[in-house]
Write a protein that holds these residues in place. Structure first.
Motif, PDB file in Angstrom:
ATOM      1  N   SER A 169      13.644  69.006   7.866  1.00 16.56           N
ATOM      2  CA  SER A 169      14.863  69.788   7.657  1.00 16.56           C
ATOM      3  C   SER A 169      15.889  69.308   8.672  1.00 16.56           C
ATOM      4  O   SER A 169      15.756  69.569   9.870  1.00 16.56           O
ATOM      5  N   GLY A 170      16.893  68.566   8.207  1.00 19.76           N
ATOM      6  CA  GLY A 170      17.901  68.000   9.092  1.00 19.76           C
ATOM      7  C   GLY A 170      19.264  68.640   8.884  1.00 19.76           C
ATOM      8  O   GLY A 170      19.515  69.291   7.865  1.00 19.76           O
ATOM      9  N   LYS A 171      20.140  68.433   9.868  1.00 20.48           N
ATOM     10  CA  LYS A 171      21.482  69.017   9.762  1.00 20.48           C
ATOM     11  C   LYS A 171      22.311  68.339   8.678  1.00 20.48           C
ATOM     12  O   LYS A 171      23.248  68.928   8.137  1.00 20.48           O
ATOM     13  N   ASP A 172      21.992  67.080   8.359  1.00 26.24           N
ATOM     14  CA  ASP A 172      22.656  66.370   7.272  1.00 26.24           C
ATOM     15  C   ASP A 172      21.677  65.365   6.688  1.00 26.24           C
ATOM     16  O   ASP A 172      20.555  65.188   7.184  1.00 26.24           O
ATOM     17  N   ALA A 192      18.109  63.719   8.362  1.00 26.76           N
ATOM     18  CA  ALA A 192      16.825  63.952   7.704  1.00 26.76           C
ATOM     19  C   ALA A 192      16.157  62.635   7.313  1.00 26.76           C
ATOM     20  O   ALA A 192      14.939  62.464   7.486  1.00 26.76           O
ATOM     21  N   ASP A 202      18.334  72.689  16.086  1.00 24.16           N
ATOM     22  CA  ASP A 202      18.617  73.269  14.774  1.00 24.16           C
ATOM     23  C   ASP A 202      17.940  72.508  13.629  1.00 24.16           C
ATOM     24  O   ASP A 202      18.257  72.727  12.466  1.00 24.16           O
ATOM     25  N   GLU A 203      17.014  71.595  13.943  1.00 26.74           N
ATOM     26  CA  GLU A 203      16.283  70.854  12.928  1.00 26.74           C
ATOM     27  C   GLU A 203      14.784  71.097  13.081  1.00 26.74           C
ATOM     28  O   GLU A 203      14.342  71.673  14.079  1.00 26.74           O
ATOM     29  N   SER A 209      16.406  75.435   7.726  1.00 32.73           N
ATOM     30  CA  SER A 209      17.692  76.018   8.095  1.00 32.73           C
ATOM     31  C   SER A 209      18.482  76.313   6.826  1.00 32.73           C
ATOM     32  O   SER A 209      18.418  75.535   5.858  1.00 32.73           O
ATOM     33  N   THR A 246      21.501  75.939   6.148  1.00 27.02           N
ATOM     34  CA  THR A 246      22.512  74.908   5.872  1.00 27.02           C
ATOM     35  C   THR A 246      21.945  73.494   6.017  1.00 27.02           C
ATOM     36  O   THR A 246      22.700  72.530   5.976  1.00 27.02           O
ATOM     37  N   GLY A 247      20.641  73.365   6.209  1.00 29.45           N
ATOM     38  CA  GLY A 247      20.053  72.053   6.440  1.00 29.45           C
ATOM     39  C   GLY A 247      19.751  71.309   5.157  1.00 29.45           C
ATOM     40  O   GLY A 247      19.752  71.865   4.056  1.00 29.45           O
ATOM     41  N   GLN A 252       9.760  72.331  16.088  1.00 34.14           N
ATOM     42  CA  GLN A 252      10.842  73.271  15.856  1.00 34.14           C
ATOM     43  C   GLN A 252      11.272  73.842  17.201  1.00 34.14           C
ATOM     44  O   GLN A 252      10.445  74.029  18.102  1.00 34.14           O
TER      45      GLN A 252
END
Length: 543
Positions: A304-307, A311, A211-212, A167, A169-170, A126
Motif C-alpha cells: 500500500s503506497g502513497k502513489d 507502490a 503512511d505506507e 490507507s 488514499t493509498g 507498518q
C-alpha cells in the motif's frame, strides 16, 4: 452411380417427428442431469464463498517478539556460518512439526467446504516497524504456541487485533510467487547461505514511510504424502541417464536414426549417459527435499503506497528479495505472477485464504529459509523487538484466600495467572515506582477498592484528587455511611484538625515532639536553634 445417389439422398433426409419423439426421453434425462450438476456447482461455490467470507472470525493473530538484549549478547560473540544455520534450524524444527505432525485434511467435508487447517506466517511493515505475525485457527492456537515455545524458548506471543497496512488514499498493488519448474525441485536453502536469509526480505520493507505498508504472506498447510512421488520419479529417471527435461517428461528423447530404425553396421550402440556433477547435485537435492516434511504454501506480496510509483518500487524490491533463493539451471526458482483480479488477491490476503492456482510445495528446511524469527545477525533497522524478557509466574504464588489482595496477573505464553499478596506481606512497607502514566495510582486505587469491598478499613491520602474520585465512584452501597471524606479545598464544609489534640496527658509530649520534628522538616536546621526549640516546646505544652 445408383449407390452414390441413394447415399446422398439418405444424408439429406431430415429426421421425422417419430424419430424426435424416440430421442426425447434421452434429451430430457441429459437436461435434468446437467441442471443437477449446475445446481451442485452453484451450491458448492456458495458454501465455499461463505466459508471464505467468514475470514479471520475463526482465527487469532499472534505477534511474535524476541528480547533484543539477548540477541545483542549473542551478536557480540560474532557470526559464523555454523552459528547462523544453528539459529535458523530452530524454525526448521518448528515447521517439521507443522508439516509432519499435522496430517492433511481430506474427505467429503473437506471437499465440500475446504480445509480448515490453514495458517498464515507474515512479515509486515507498518508505521515504520517490521513485525512478524502468525495467524492460526483457534483450535490450533495451543498447538502452534507449544511448538514455537519448543523451538524458541525466549519468544513471547501476544494475541493482538489484526493489523491494517492499507490507507484510504493509498495505491494497492500485489503479486503471487510461483515456481518456474515443478514444485518438487528444491530452492537454495539457508544451509547454502553464509548470511541470515531473513535480511533480504525484511530490508526490502524496512524503510517505507509511516503512511505506507507492505507484507509478505505465507499461507501454509500440511501437504499430502503423495507429493514426494514425483520428485523420487524424476531423481530415478535422471540416475538412469536422462537429462532434467527428459526426466520430467518421463521418457528419453531419440535421435533421427533411432526414430527411423536405421543403424550403420559399424556404428556402436549408444553409451549410457553419465550425469555431470551439477546434475548429481540436482538428484541429491530432489531426494533431500522429498525426505523432509512438506507443506503446501501460497505466497502473496501486498503493498500500500502513497502513489503508484512508490507502490511499484516497493513491490519490485520485495520481488527481488526472492532471487537469493533461486537455483536457475539445476534447481528451482521463484517467478512473480500478477493476478488478473487485484481485488481477489487483496481479499485473499485479508482473509488468509489458500489460492489453489498458486500452490507451492516447500519442505521444512525451505519454509524456515523464507520465514523464521530474527536471529542475532538480522541486520534490519526498525525491527520489532521485545524490550524486556517475559517470565512465568512462580509456582508458589499465593491463591485468593485468607484476605489476599490481587496485585494483577502474569500473562506468559497464553497462560494467565492471577498474582495475590498475602496479608502478612501487606503489614510491611510497599514502594511503588514509575513514570507519569505508568499506572501507580491505578494500582493503589485497585488495592483500596478491594479492601473496601472486603469490609476492611482504608485510609487514602491523595494530593491531586483524581484517585479519590475513582475510589468514591466504587464505594458499595452498604458502606456509604462508613466514608469520611476530608477535602481541604471545600470551604463550604470545612473540617477542623487540631494538631495538638491528645486523648490523655501521656500523649502530650509525643504530640509536641512530632510538631517540632515537622518544623525541622519544613525549615533548614540552622534556622531552628536550641532556644527556639525550648520555647516552642513550652508554648505547645501550655496550649
Amino acid at each position: 452411380m445408383l449407390q452414390t445417389f441413394l447415399a446422398t439422398e439418405e444424408l439429406n433426409t431430415l429426421p421425422s417427428a417419430s424419430d424426435l419423439d424416440a430421442f426425447m426421453p434421452y434429451l430430457v434425462t441429459i437436461g435434468v442431469a446437467m441442471g443437477i450438476v449446475l445446481v451442485l456447482v452453484i451450491v458448492l461455490n456458495v458454501i465455499r464463498a461463505k466459508r471464505k467470507a467468514q475470514g479471520n472470525f475463526d482465527h487469532v493473530t499472534l505477534l511474535i517478539s524476541l528480547p533484543k538484549f539477548k540477541r545483542a549478547e549473542d551478536a557480540a560473540e560474532g557470526s559464523t556460518k555454523e552459528k547462523v544455520q544453528e539459529a535458523i534450524a530452530a524454525a526448521e524444527n518448528f515447521f517439521a512439526a507443522v508439516g509432519g505432525g499435522m496430517k492433511a485434511q481430506h474427505g467429503f467435508g473437506t471437499w465440500l467446504s475446504g480445509r480448515t487447517d490453514e495458517m498464515a506466517f507474515e512479515i509486515v511493515a507498518q508505521k515504520k516497524t517490521v513485525s512478524l505475525y502468525v495467524t492460526v485457527p483457534k483450535p490450533l492456537k495451543s498447538f502452534i504456541e507449544q511448538q514455537l515455545s519448543a523451538a524458541y524458548h525466549d519468544a513471547y506471543f501476544e494475541e493482538v487485533e489484526d493489523y491494517n497496512i492499507f490507507s484510504p488514499t493509498g495505491v494497492i498493488l500485489g503479486a503471487y510467487i510461483d515456481f518456474k519448474r515443478e514444485p518438487v525441485f528444491p530452492i537454495k536453502s539457508f544451509r547454502q547461505h553464509e548470511k541470515d536469509t531473513l535480511n533480504g526480505l525484511t530490508n526490502a520493507i524496512s524503510k517505507i514511510p509511516d503512511d505506507e505498508g507492505a507484507a509478505f504472506q505465507f499461507v501454509v498447510r500440511s501437504a499430502p504424502d503423495a507429493w514426494r512421488n514425483q520428485g523420487i520419479r524424476i531423481a530415478r529417471n535422471m540416475q538412469s541417464g536422462m537429462s532434467i527435461e527428459e526426466a520430467i517428461k518421463g521418457k528419453k528423447s531419440q535421435g533421427i536414426a533411432q526414430l527411423s530404425g536405421i543403424q550403420k553396421k559399424n556404428e556402436e550402440p549408444e553409451k549410457e549417459r553419465k550425469l555431470s556433477p551439477l546434475e548429481d547435485q540436482t538428484v541429491k537435492g530432489l531426494e533431500e527435499k522429498a525426505s523432509k516434511a512438506g507443506m503446501e504454501v501460497c505466497v502473496r506480496l501486498v503493498v500500500s503506497g502513497k502513489d503508484a510509483h512508490a507502490a511499484e518500487t516497493t513491490l519490485a524490491s520485495m520481488m527481488a528479495a526472492f532471487a537469493q533463493f533461486n537455483i536457475y539451471e539445476y534447481g528451482n526458482s521463484f517467478v512473480k505472477a500478477i493476478p488478473r483480479s487485484k481485488n481477489g488477491l487483496v481479499q485473499g490476503f485479508i482473509r488468509r485464504t489458500f489460492d489453489e492456482g498458486h500452490r507451492l510445495i516447500l519442505n521444512a528446511e525451505e519454509m524456515a529459509t523464507v520465514w523464521h524469527l530474527p536471529t542475532p545477525w538480522t541486520e534490519t533497522p526498525n525491527m520489532h523487538w521485545l524490550s524486556a524478557r517475559k517470565a512465568p509466574a512462580p509456582p508458589n504464588v499465593p491463591g485468593p484466600h485468607n484476605g489476599q489482595i490481587e496485585l494483577g496477573f502474569n500473562d506468559y505464553r497464553g497462560v494467565r495467572t492471577p498474582i495475590w499478596m498475602k496479608q502478612a506481606d501487606r503489614q510491611r512497607h510497599m514502594y511503588i515506582m514509575g513514570k507519569s502514566g505508568a499506572g501507580k495510582s491505578e494500582l493503589i486505587g485497585s488495592l483500596a477498592i478491594q479492601d473496601i469491598v472486603a469490609g476492611r478499613g482504608v485510609a487514602v491520602v491523595d494530593p491531586h484528587g483524581d484517585l479519590i474520585d475513582r475510589i468514591l465512584a466504587n464505594i458499595p452501597r452498604e458502606r456509604v455511611d462508613d466514608v469520611i471524606y476530608f477535602c481541604p479545598a471545600d470551604t463550604d464544609r470545612p473540617m477542623g484538625l487540631n494538631m495538638l489534640e491528645s486523648k490523655d496527658p501521656a500523649m502530650k509530649d509525643f504530640a509536641v515532639q512530632e510538631m517540632i520534628s515537622i518544623f525541622y522538616k519544613l525549615f533548614p536546621p540552622e534556622m531552628i536553634g536550641p532556644m527556639f526549640e525550648h520555647n516552642m516546646r513550652n508554648f505547645m505544652l501550655t496550649l
